[in-house]
Design a protein around this motif. Structure first.
Motif, PDB file in Angstrom:
ATOM      1  N   GLY A   1      15.208  21.260  43.538  1.00 43.93           N
ATOM      2  CA  GLY A   1      16.071  21.344  44.704  1.00 43.93           C
ATOM      3  C   GLY A   1      16.900  20.102  44.909  1.00 43.93           C
ATOM      4  O   GLY A   1      17.776  20.068  45.780  1.00 43.93           O
ATOM      5  N   LEU A   2      16.644  19.058  44.096  1.00 39.86           N
ATOM      6  CA  LEU A   2      17.345  17.782  44.227  1.00 39.86           C
ATOM      7  C   LEU A   2      18.199  17.439  43.015  1.00 39.86           C
ATOM      8  O   LEU A   2      19.070  16.579  43.096  1.00 39.86           O
ATOM      9  CB  LEU A   2      16.317  16.658  44.438  1.00 39.86           C
ATOM     10  CG  LEU A   2      15.409  16.803  45.667  1.00 39.86           C
ATOM     11  CD1 LEU A   2      14.315  15.740  45.637  1.00 39.86           C
ATOM     12  CD2 LEU A   2      16.226  16.702  46.943  1.00 39.86           C
ATOM     13  N   THR A   3      17.915  18.088  41.895  1.00 38.15           N
ATOM     14  CA  THR A   3      18.663  17.839  40.673  1.00 38.15           C
ATOM     15  C   THR A   3      18.719  19.145  39.889  1.00 38.15           C
ATOM     16  O   THR A   3      18.278  20.193  40.373  1.00 38.15           O
ATOM     17  CB  THR A   3      18.009  16.714  39.849  1.00 38.15           C
ATOM     18  OG1 THR A   3      18.846  16.386  38.739  1.00 38.15           O
ATOM     19  CG2 THR A   3      16.627  17.112  39.343  1.00 38.15           C
ATOM     20  N   GLY A   4      19.274  19.114  38.699  1.00 30.70           N
ATOM     21  CA  GLY A   4      19.372  20.328  37.896  1.00 30.70           C
ATOM     22  C   GLY A   4      18.469  20.287  36.680  1.00 30.70           C
ATOM     23  O   GLY A   4      18.126  19.215  36.174  1.00 30.70           O
ATOM     24  N   TYR A   5      18.047  21.464  36.237  1.00 32.01           N
ATOM     25  CA  TYR A   5      17.282  21.609  34.997  1.00 32.01           C
ATOM     26  C   TYR A   5      17.863  22.785  34.219  1.00 32.01           C
ATOM     27  O   TYR A   5      18.209  23.811  34.816  1.00 32.01           O
ATOM     28  CB  TYR A   5      15.801  21.878  35.288  1.00 32.01           C
ATOM     29  CG  TYR A   5      15.075  20.760  35.979  1.00 32.01           C
ATOM     30  CD1 TYR A   5      14.633  19.635  35.278  1.00 32.01           C
ATOM     31  CD2 TYR A   5      14.816  20.825  37.341  1.00 32.01           C
ATOM     32  CE1 TYR A   5      13.949  18.608  35.919  1.00 32.01           C
ATOM     33  CE2 TYR A   5      14.137  19.799  37.996  1.00 32.01           C
ATOM     34  CZ  TYR A   5      13.711  18.698  37.275  1.00 32.01           C
ATOM     35  OH  TYR A   5      13.044  17.683  37.925  1.00 32.01           O
ATOM     36  N   ALA A   6      17.913  22.633  32.924  1.00 31.44           N
ATOM     37  CA  ALA A   6      18.404  23.726  32.089  1.00 31.44           C
ATOM     38  C   ALA A   6      17.400  24.868  32.069  1.00 31.44           C
ATOM     39  O   ALA A   6      16.188  24.657  32.196  1.00 31.44           O
ATOM     40  CB  ALA A   6      18.643  23.223  30.660  1.00 31.44           C
ATOM     41  N   TYR A   7      17.903  26.071  31.938  1.00 32.93           N
ATOM     42  CA  TYR A   7      17.116  27.299  31.723  1.00 32.93           C
ATOM     43  C   TYR A   7      16.366  27.795  32.967  1.00 32.93           C
ATOM     44  O   TYR A   7      15.576  28.721  32.868  1.00 32.93           O
ATOM     45  CB  TYR A   7      16.131  27.136  30.547  1.00 32.93           C
ATOM     46  CG  TYR A   7      16.814  26.662  29.290  1.00 32.93           C
ATOM     47  CD1 TYR A   7      17.781  27.460  28.668  1.00 32.93           C
ATOM     48  CD2 TYR A   7      16.529  25.416  28.740  1.00 32.93           C
ATOM     49  CE1 TYR A   7      18.438  27.024  27.524  1.00 32.93           C
ATOM     50  CE2 TYR A   7      17.182  24.973  27.593  1.00 32.93           C
ATOM     51  CZ  TYR A   7      18.134  25.782  26.992  1.00 32.93           C
ATOM     52  OH  TYR A   7      18.786  25.352  25.878  1.00 32.93           O
ATOM     53  N   VAL A   8      16.618  27.194  34.102  1.00 36.55           N
ATOM     54  CA  VAL A   8      16.029  27.698  35.359  1.00 36.55           C
ATOM     55  C   VAL A   8      17.112  27.692  36.450  1.00 36.55           C
ATOM     56  O   VAL A   8      16.902  27.206  37.549  1.00 36.55           O
ATOM     57  CB  VAL A   8      14.790  26.878  35.802  1.00 36.55           C
ATOM     58  CG1 VAL A   8      13.577  27.235  34.984  1.00 36.55           C
ATOM     59  CG2 VAL A   8      15.079  25.386  35.749  1.00 36.55           C
ATOM     60  N   SER A   9      18.263  28.244  36.130  1.00 36.31           N
ATOM     61  CA  SER A   9      19.396  28.192  37.057  1.00 36.31           C
ATOM     62  C   SER A   9      19.087  28.894  38.374  1.00 36.31           C
ATOM     63  O   SER A   9      19.439  28.399  39.456  1.00 36.31           O
ATOM     64  CB  SER A   9      20.647  28.800  36.410  1.00 36.31           C
ATOM     65  OG  SER A   9      20.394  30.118  35.944  1.00 36.31           O
ATOM     66  N   ALA A  10      18.411  30.031  38.318  1.00 34.18           N
ATOM     67  CA  ALA A  10      18.081  30.758  39.549  1.00 34.18           C
ATOM     68  C   ALA A  10      17.113  29.949  40.400  1.00 34.18           C
ATOM     69  O   ALA A  10      17.269  29.862  41.630  1.00 34.18           O
ATOM     70  CB  ALA A  10      17.491  32.126  39.219  1.00 34.18           C
TER      71      ALA A  10
ATOM     72  N   GLY B   1       6.233  31.002  45.627  1.00 38.14           N
ATOM     73  CA  GLY B   1       7.412  30.874  44.773  1.00 38.14           C
ATOM     74  C   GLY B   1       7.121  31.323  43.357  1.00 38.14           C
ATOM     75  O   GLY B   1       5.967  31.517  42.969  1.00 38.14           O
ATOM     76  N   GLU B   2       8.186  31.488  42.600  1.00 40.22           N
ATOM     77  CA  GLU B   2       8.059  31.788  41.173  1.00 40.22           C
ATOM     78  C   GLU B   2       9.212  31.132  40.441  1.00 40.22           C
ATOM     79  O   GLU B   2      10.257  30.844  41.035  1.00 40.22           O
ATOM     80  CB  GLU B   2       8.033  33.296  40.924  1.00 40.22           C
ATOM     81  CG  GLU B   2       9.223  34.057  41.430  1.00 40.22           C
ATOM     82  CD  GLU B   2       9.092  35.560  41.162  1.00 40.22           C
ATOM     83  OE1 GLU B   2      10.009  36.115  40.535  1.00 40.22           O
ATOM     84  OE2 GLU B   2       8.080  36.154  41.578  1.00 40.22           O
ATOM     85  N   ALA B   3       9.013  30.876  39.134  1.00 33.13           N
ATOM     86  CA  ALA B   3       9.997  30.103  38.380  1.00 33.13           C
ATOM     87  C   ALA B   3      10.136  30.602  36.947  1.00 33.13           C
ATOM     88  O   ALA B   3       9.814  29.886  35.995  1.00 33.13           O
ATOM     89  CB  ALA B   3       9.622  28.626  38.391  1.00 33.13           C
ATOM     90  N   PRO B   4      10.635  31.823  36.757  1.00 28.37           N
ATOM     91  CA  PRO B   4      10.865  32.286  35.384  1.00 28.37           C
ATOM     92  C   PRO B   4      12.006  31.498  34.740  1.00 28.37           C
ATOM     93  O   PRO B   4      12.905  31.014  35.436  1.00 28.37           O
ATOM     94  CB  PRO B   4      11.255  33.756  35.577  1.00 28.37           C
ATOM     95  CG  PRO B   4      11.848  33.810  36.952  1.00 28.37           C
ATOM     96  CD  PRO B   4      11.068  32.808  37.758  1.00 28.37           C
ATOM     97  N   SER B   5      11.939  31.350  33.446  1.00 20.65           N
ATOM     98  CA  SER B   5      12.971  30.575  32.750  1.00 20.65           C
ATOM     99  C   SER B   5      13.731  31.467  31.784  1.00 20.65           C
ATOM    100  O   SER B   5      13.162  32.376  31.166  1.00 20.65           O
ATOM    101  CB  SER B   5      12.347  29.390  32.003  1.00 20.65           C
ATOM    102  OG  SER B   5      11.468  29.843  31.000  1.00 20.65           O
ATOM    103  N   ALA B   6      15.013  31.191  31.677  1.00 22.19           N
ATOM    104  CA  ALA B   6      15.888  31.901  30.741  1.00 22.19           C
ATOM    105  C   ALA B   6      17.216  31.160  30.684  1.00 22.19           C
ATOM    106  O   ALA B   6      17.629  30.555  31.681  1.00 22.19           O
ATOM    107  CB  ALA B   6      16.122  33.343  31.195  1.00 22.19           C
ATOM    108  N   PRO B   7      17.889  31.174  29.543  1.00 17.89           N
ATOM    109  CA  PRO B   7      19.242  30.629  29.514  1.00 17.89           C
ATOM    110  C   PRO B   7      20.109  31.352  30.543  1.00 17.89           C
ATOM    111  O   PRO B   7      19.878  32.532  30.841  1.00 17.89           O
ATOM    112  CB  PRO B   7      19.720  30.928  28.085  1.00 17.89           C
ATOM    113  CG  PRO B   7      18.472  31.133  27.294  1.00 17.89           C
ATOM    114  CD  PRO B   7      17.481  31.738  28.245  1.00 17.89           C
TER     115      PRO B   7
END
Length: 266
Positions: A151-160, A97-103
């Motif tokens: 996968g169970l809740t939301g986080y800002a800046y990692v919508s994808a 997996g990968e997890a880039p962050s961006a608004p």
């Protein structure tokens, strides 16, 4: 300490070169399994294989480098080589997996598509390729997907990333029902922020960009965990081994949070 709990079992782990994937590989190798270490880069996989072969005192690992979970041909080629080395796969751990962050407004289609291709479609493609082996093995075959609290809740800046990991949970639950009568269980493990090279790189970037100390940067990641700490990769690995064991035969379609209480319901 080594044991033979998984003697003769063939475990395929994607994204096995470092972090959570490497910790899972260590546990399986020291529990008697034959482990296929798959990933895109050869060097970290080969180094891990050498370490685990020495620790286990036997040839325990096969390196499947160039294993790109977004490329069906690469998956097929790597799987065939792994089968030639160790026979049919009976435990699949989808960890890549990968997890880039961006608004969200700066998340372009290329980033969105890449994250979903690796984190969600990759799970689909690898699972579909390995499924004939798992069905042949039957009872006690396992599919374990490394998802995330994202996968169970939301986080800002990692919508994808959140969208992809929610998809992994949905796929896990659907496939669990389809395969229940085959003796194959399908579960997801959902770590919170874990002490891996990815997190350490993120901490370094925060320090560089903001001038914060390492302690201040780390606080950004641990604040959501009621235990006020990062999860250890070994904690994730131990959960995976339990799910792979006969003791967990009735655990199916679950998304198990390893997050110190950050997420209380799946």
């Amino acid at each position: 300490m080594s044991n033979n709990k998984f003697h003769g079992r063939h475990v395929l782990i994607t994204g096995a070169g470092s972090g959570i994937g490497a910790a899972i590989a260590r546990d399986f190798a020291l529990s008697g399994a034959n482990v296929t270490l798959s990933g895109r880069r050869h060097e970290p996989l080969a180094a891990l294989a050498a370490e685990l072969d020495q620790a286990a005192g036997r040839k325990t690992c096969f390196v499947a480098s160039g294993f790109d979970v977004t490329n069906a041909q690469a998956i097929s080629t790597g799987l065939q080589a792994a089968q030639a080395a160790f026979g049919p796969v009976s435990i699949l751990v989808n960890n890549a997996g990968e997890a880039p962050s961006a608004p969200f407004e700066k998340t372009n289609l290329e980033m969105w598509s890449q994250v979903l291709a690796v984190d969600l479609t990759g799970v689909f493609q690898v699972t579909q390729a390995v499924l004939p082996d798992l069905k042949t093995y039957g009872a006690n075959a396992r599919i374990i997907n490394i998802a995330s609290t994202a996968g169970l809740t939301g986080y800002a800046y990692v919508s994808a990333y959140c969208a992809a990991k929610h998809g992994v949970i949905g796929l896990t639950r659907a496939l669990a029902l389809e395969l229940a009568t085959k003796g194959i269980t399908v579960n997801a493990v959902c770590p919170g922020f874990t002490d891996t090279p990815i997190i350490r790189e993120a901490i370094a970037q925060i320090m560089q960009k903001t001038g914060r100390s390492e302690e201040e940067a780390l606080a950004h990641f641990v604040k959501a965990n009621p235990q006020n700490r990062l999860i250890k990769p070994e904690e994730v690995a131990h959960t995976v081994l339990w799910l792979a064991s006969p003791d967990a035969a009735s655990i199916n379609g679950q998304a198990i949070a390893i997050a110190g209480g950050e997420v209380l319901a799946g």
